[in-house]
Design a protein around this motif. Sequence first.
Motif, PDB file in Angstrom:
ATOM      1  N   GLN A 114       0.832  -1.200   0.000  1.00 14.27           N
ATOM      2  CA  GLN A 114       0.000   0.000   0.000  1.00 14.27           C
ATOM      3  C   GLN A 114       0.865   1.247   0.000  1.00 14.27           C
ATOM      4  OE1 GLN A 114      -2.387  -0.531   3.515  1.00 14.27           O
ATOM      5  NE2 GLN A 114      -4.022  -1.598   2.417  1.00 14.27           N
ATOM      6  N   THR A 141      -5.277  -4.874  -8.511  1.00 15.55           N
ATOM      7  CA  THR A 141      -4.574  -4.973  -7.227  1.00 15.55           C
ATOM      8  C   THR A 141      -4.078  -3.597  -6.793  1.00 15.55           C
ATOM      9  OG1 THR A 141      -3.896  -7.218  -7.776  1.00 15.55           O
ATOM     10  CG2 THR A 141      -2.676  -6.109  -6.020  1.00 15.55           C
ATOM     11  N   LYS A 143      -5.341  -0.693  -7.700  1.00 18.51           N
ATOM     12  CA  LYS A 143      -6.515   0.098  -7.325  1.00 18.51           C
ATOM     13  C   LYS A 143      -6.997  -0.269  -5.936  1.00 18.51           C
ATOM     14  CE  LYS A 143      -8.159   0.663 -12.072  1.00 18.51           C
ATOM     15  NZ  LYS A 143      -9.215   0.288 -13.029  1.00 18.51           N
ATOM     16  N   ARG A 144      -6.992  -1.555  -5.616  1.00 16.44           N
ATOM     17  CA  ARG A 144      -7.413  -1.995  -4.280  1.00 16.44           C
ATOM     18  C   ARG A 144      -6.465  -1.446  -3.223  1.00 16.44           C
ATOM     19  NH1 ARG A 144      -5.537  -5.956  -1.361  1.00 16.44           N
ATOM     20  NH2 ARG A 144      -4.653  -7.040  -3.130  1.00 16.44           N
ATOM     21  N   HIS A 145      -5.132  -1.553  -3.476  1.00 18.45           N
ATOM     22  CA  HIS A 145      -4.150  -1.032  -2.512  1.00 18.45           C
ATOM     23  C   HIS A 145      -4.325   0.471  -2.323  1.00 18.45           C
ATOM     24  CE1 HIS A 145      -2.048  -4.682  -1.753  1.00 18.45           C
ATOM     25  NE2 HIS A 145      -1.500  -4.786  -2.955  1.00 18.45           N
ATOM     26  N   ASP A 148      -7.644   1.143  -0.366  1.00 18.25           N
ATOM     27  CA  ASP A 148      -7.467   0.770   1.038  1.00 18.25           C
ATOM     28  C   ASP A 148      -6.559   1.768   1.756  1.00 18.25           C
ATOM     29  OD1 ASP A 148      -9.066  -1.414   0.515  1.00 18.25           O
ATOM     30  OD2 ASP A 148      -7.419  -2.879   0.541  1.00 18.25           O
TER      31      ASP A 148
END
Length: 165
Positions: A114, A141, A143-145, A148
């Motif tokens: 992240q 992945t 975008k998710r990191h 979050d």
Amino acid sequence: MADWEQAFRALLATRGGALRSYAYLLTGDAVSAGDLVQEALTRVFGRQRVGEDIDRLEAYVRRAMLNQYVDSRRRLARWNATRHLLVDPPHHDDDRYAVADEVRRALATLSPRQRACVVLRYYEDLTVPEIADELNCAEGTVKRHLADARAKLATQLAITEESTP
């Protein structure tokens, strides 16, 4: 003077400050940042063949720093899981350090991936596909990191949607 020495001197003269800044954003600590830059330079210039193109050398050193940072954080997480020791970071009484210290602490709560995504996106100004390529992962992945990390940082720093420009 060997070819690598000229390339080394030119890289440090033109981009040394940027490399240190990049390392500081990754690590959040000036001493660790210096160690990270030194380790990356040792790895890059320890090779038999080093080019002379400063832009390519800088990109190679930055990639070495990113890989070293992510690997070291992974090792540290495994080590901390086996040792039960809590160390508080040093506190500054000066108000001018308060915001920087708060941001540093908030960044420290992020996972290594992240944090790497946040640094690459907001400091390096890379796009999601470029970050995915840099970290060898899928765009989803990344975008998710980022999502979050933004949520976690917003909570840590008490940022509301009204306070964002």
